[in-house]
Structure formats: C-alpha cells, structure tokens
Design a protein around this motif. Structure first.
Motif, mmCIF file in Angstrom:
data_model
loop_
_atom_site.group_PDB
_atom_site.id
_atom_site.type_symbol
_atom_site.label_atom_id
_atom_site.label_comp_id
_atom_site.label_asym_id
_atom_site.label_seq_id
_atom_site.Cartn_x
_atom_site.Cartn_y
_atom_site.Cartn_z
ATOM 1 N N GLY A 1 -27.155 75.340 13.410
ATOM 2 C CA GLY A 1 -27.264 73.892 13.451
ATOM 3 C C GLY A 1 -28.633 73.431 13.895
ATOM 4 N N THR A 2 -28.835 72.130 13.854
ATOM 5 C CA THR A 2 -30.109 71.551 14.265
ATOM 6 C C THR A 2 -29.858 70.322 15.126
ATOM 7 O OG1 THR A 2 -30.339 69.989 12.405
ATOM 8 C CG2 THR A 2 -31.129 72.253 12.053
ATOM 9 N N ASP B 1 -25.101 62.592 12.843
ATOM 10 C CA ASP B 1 -23.645 62.503 12.826
ATOM 11 C C ASP B 1 -23.216 61.084 13.216
ATOM 12 O OD1 ASP B 1 -20.876 62.653 13.353
ATOM 13 O OD2 ASP B 1 -21.029 64.735 14.008
ATOM 14 N N ARG C 1 -24.358 68.535 22.129
ATOM 15 C CA ARG C 1 -23.207 68.106 21.323
ATOM 16 C C ARG C 1 -22.184 67.361 22.187
ATOM 17 N NH1 ARG C 1 -24.384 73.343 19.025
ATOM 18 N NH2 ARG C 1 -25.045 73.098 16.848
ATOM 19 N N ASP D 1 -29.014 67.363 12.934
ATOM 20 C CA ASP D 1 -27.602 67.285 12.534
ATOM 21 C C ASP D 1 -26.809 66.439 13.528
ATOM 22 O OD1 ASP D 1 -28.075 68.970 10.375
ATOM 23 O OD2 ASP D 1 -27.438 70.785 11.446
#
Length: 500
Positions: free
Chosen positions: A289-290, A297, A257, A293
């Motif tokens: 989450g994955t 984004d 992330r 995802d």
C-alpha cells in the motif's frame, strides 16, 4: 495588501529595494553551511548508506516510539487541543539552515502568525545533520518571539544523527535509544553499522541556554513521537515521518490507517510530498500500500496533503472521485531554493497548467538561477537574465500563460533561449538539452546547497491556515528578504477548501 510576484517584478523582490531588518535577529556570527566541506559530507553519509545497505529507520523509529510510550506518551499518539470550532495555525517547511534565507522569513512569519494557535514544521528542522548543538541558532532563536507551541515532523536531515536531537527537543527529552543487537560480520547490516554516522555528544549547557528562548508555558509543545495527530476544532491534522528515504514502516502505516478512520475532515502533513514537480510520488508503506491510497480513500475524509522536503511552493488540486484534494508542497521556509523553472508543463492526475500554482514563478526561478550561475561561473553578461526576459522565454518555451504578464517590448533573444536551455527550463527533452547545467538532480543534491544566495530576493514562503466548521482557508505568503515584503507579506496563493 502589497503586490505579489504575480502583480509586479517589484512584488517579487526584484529591483532596488530596502533590505529587510531580519539581520538584527541573527547571531553576531553565522557559520555559512558549505556542503562540499569534507567533514559535512562525511557527517551526512547516512542517507547514502541506507540506500546501499538497507534502511534501519523503521526499527529505530519503533524503538523511539516504544520508549515514549513507556515514558507515558499516549498510545494513540493524538494531541488533543481545545481551540473551539474556529482556529488558525502556521506551516513552515525545511527552515533550519540558520543563515540569511532562514531569518529573512521570520519578520513576515511573526506578523502573519498573529492570533494563530500553533505552528507545524514539516521536514528538516535542522541542517545539515540535525545536531543538538544547532538547535539554538536554527530553532530556538529564530522563533523565540512566536508565542504559541511549535510541533514538528522530521525530515531526512533530522535523521542523520538517528533523530536523537529531534526527540530531545520536541518529545520531552525522550529516553535514549536501547542498543540494537550486533549484526553478523560481513553482512550488509554489518557494513552499514561499521560506517554509520553516530550522534555527537551534546553541549548540555548550550542546549539549556537555548531552551530559555522558548520557555513560557504558552510556547510549550510536547508531542508523543516523530509521528502524531492533532485534534483541533473540526479537523484532525495527521503528521507522518518518512525517515531517510521517503517511506514509512509497517507499524506507522498501521497507525496511519487507524488514525485516518472516521468522518472528521483531515489534513496530512508529511516530509515527502505526494505530488511534486509535475509527478506523483504516492509514498510506499512497508508491507504494501501507499500513503496516498489512505489519503484518497473517501472513508478517511482527507481534504489536503501538505509536504516539505522540496524548497518551494506548489499546489495540485486533484479530483478524486468527484471531490478535490489539495496536494501542496511547502518546503520554502528557509533552506536554499529548489528551482521551479525545471517543472515541465503540468499534466498529472487531470491537473493542468491552468490549475497548478507555484512560488517562485517559473520566470523568477529562471532569473534567480541565471544570476546565480552568472556569478558562480563569472559569466554574468552571458548568463544573467532579467525577470522580464526570463518570464518571456518561459512563456514561449512551455507554451503557458505567464504568472506575471511580461513587458510587451521584451524580446525573446537567442541568448535568452540558450540560457533557458542550459538551465533546464521545463526539463524538456528538446534539442540541446544534453548541454544543460546541473540544475535539477545533480544541482539540488550537490551544487545547490553550496550555492545559497545571501542577498534578496530569496523567494521563501510559509503558510497560514484558518479553520472554521465550513472550510479551511489556506494562504501562501512570500518572504523575499526585502523590507516592503517584511512589513506587508504578499499572498502568493490562496484557496478555500470546503469541509462539507
């Protein structure tokens, strides 16, 4: 440019063609990988144990990463290269069987890769269990003449010996793992530890000799761990390690992330493809989450996600809120071929059959497997289909436009329909499908690795990506094992991905 499989059957590698010169690159003695050997099956047991008794990959990976950071690896795990605004790199997936199908890729790979700045291996560098002693004939030797660095992300097979050999080769002889505390007796973790396959002692002299094959400063690549990012020119390439079971741990998820933030366009490289065989596999992250995802984004600016593990080529251009992300499977770099004729008519995430691309073409896949089963079951006259017959029956069965136009006078016979049904064409639940031979899950997990073909066409592939400030040009090149495709590797798919 030579014909591809979409142009002619000869372009696919069928017919009478001169065998490639790749065998000159191979060692004098090649030990053929046979997965039904009891020793091999027992050595490769850790994936099964992880699914039964809990997956320790996340903790082990965390210890490896902590050890690399203590040894001076950058905490952000970013490799900063200085290629300028234009550069090129290669991607090759699941190469390391060390036999004909791996070495058949090498001549074309070396030809197409001229002028590239580095290469990336995505998933399963070494089969069957990632042993240190296998790196000589299955990594250093085949790619000794590639003059640039090679980075890698591990696959599940690289994890079968706790990633020790991978870390030694790609991570600057990472320090050994610190031992974990012993689990309480009779718990699931205790049973797993009791049965776990441990790394075998390495032949240090053998490894030292192998390293000399890729020892120039220009070939040297040191990566900060099993997952990393490369900043090169206008893009960031993000490589993630999905371990034994195709998931990532919470620590790696937090890093992903963080490293995905910002406006720089990004390409994900993963050992577990997010779209494959007509289905979506978003890759769960421990704690919620994955991976997909994060890729979807819009704040992260991903333009493509390239995955290994499945030994063929597939591409899904998925529309995500008005922008297209190219989801690619690129695991055809050397291991046995996973069938494409078992892929049903594609309809996933608004991607239709007309948008979808694969290599080998479904008809060639069906012809390949019909020939293989004809030999194995000693029923060649019943089971073997020509490429034209297979293409025609695929077209009828799935109701799709063929990738290569079948010969007009090729009839679809009852025998061809029977073979297509037995070999699981499109995985359709039509009548008679209960009698399919094991070409999908059972076949690819058990029978297929023991049925590697040692004669062309092999239907292997690799990617070249050319990056400019405006776009990424992605091309999939074929390697059949025949001389014409060695001299002039055909382009099986090409897409220009805007970076705006």
């Amino acid at each position: 440019m030579s014909d591809s499989s979409r142009d002619t059957a000869e372009g696919a590698g069928w017919g009478e063609a001169e065998r490639g010169a790749y065998r000159r690159l191979m060692p004098d003695h090649v030990e053929k990988l046979f997965w039904f050997d009891p020793g091999t099956m027992w050595a490769a047991r850790n994936g099964v144990l992880a699914s039964w008794f809990g997956d320790p990959t996340g903790r082990t990976r965390g210890r490896w990463v902590a050890g690399r950071e203590a040894a001076g690896a950058p905490a952000d795990k970013v490799i900063r290269r200085h290629e300028g605004e234009r550069f090129s790199f290669m991607v090759i997936g699941d190469p390391g069987e060390g036999d004909d199908s791996q070495y058949a890729v090498v001549p074309g790979f070396l030809k197409v890769s001229q002028g590239t700045d580095f290469a990336v291996i995505t998933s399963d560098v070494i089969y069957p269990v990632g042993t240190t002693d296998d790196y000589g004939p299955k990594f250093f030797r085949p790619y000794q003449d590639y003059p640039a660095p090679i980075y890698a992300i591990p696959g599940n097979h690289d994890w079968y010996e706790d990633l020790g050999a991978f870390m030694r080769v790609f991570c600057d002889d990472a320090p050994p793992l610190t031992p974990e505390p012993k689990p309480r007796p009779l718990t699931r973790a205790w049973w797993r530890t009791l049965l776990w396959h441990r790394p075998r002692p390495a032949d240090e002299e053998l490894l030292a000799q192998a390293r000399k094959l890729r020892a120039t400063p220009e070939q040297t690549a040191v990566q900060p761990g099993p997952y990393w990012a490369i900043d090169a020119g206008p893009v960031r390439i993000v490589g993630i390690d999905t371990g034994l079971l195709g998931t990532i741990d919470a620590e790696q998820g937090a890093w992903l992330r963080e490293v995905s933030r910002g406006p720089r366009p990004k390409i994900l490289v993963t050992g577990s493809p997010l779209y494959v065989d007509g289905a979506h596999h978003p890759c769960p992250i421990e704690g919620g989450g994955t991976v997909d995802d994060i890729v979807r984004d819009p704040a992260h600016h991903y333009v493509a996600a390239i995955g290994g593990d499945i030994h063929n080529y597939q591409r899904y251009p998925v529309d995500v809120d008005g922008r297209t992300i190219q989801y690619v499977v690129a695991g055809g770099g050397g291991a046995f071929m996973h069938a494409t004729h078992t892929i049903p008519r594609v309809s996933v995430a608004n991607v239709t059959e007309d948008d979808f691309r694969c290599y080998p073409l479904r008809g060639d896949s069906l012809a390949f497997y019909s020939r293989l089963y004809g030999r194995r079951l000693r029923l060649p006259r019943l089971l073997t289909l020509t490429a034209a017959e297979a293409t025609a029956v695929i077209t009828e069965r799935l109701g799709i436009r063929p990738g290569r136009t079948p010969t007009a006078d090729t009839p679809v016979t009852r025998r061809a329909r029977l073979v297509a049904t037995l070999l699981g064409t499109g995985s359709r639940p039509d009548r008679g499908s209960r009698f399919r031979l094991p070409v999908k899950k059972i076949y690819t997990q058990l029978f297929s690795p023991g049925s590697v073909s040692y004669s062309p066409p092999f239907f292997k592939c690799f990617l070249r990506l050319d990056v400019t400030p405006e776009a990424v040009r992605l091309r999939c090149f074929a390697a059949t094992g025949n001389r014409p495709q060695e001299l002039d590797p055909p382009v099986e798919d090409e897409i220009v991905i805007p970076l705006a």
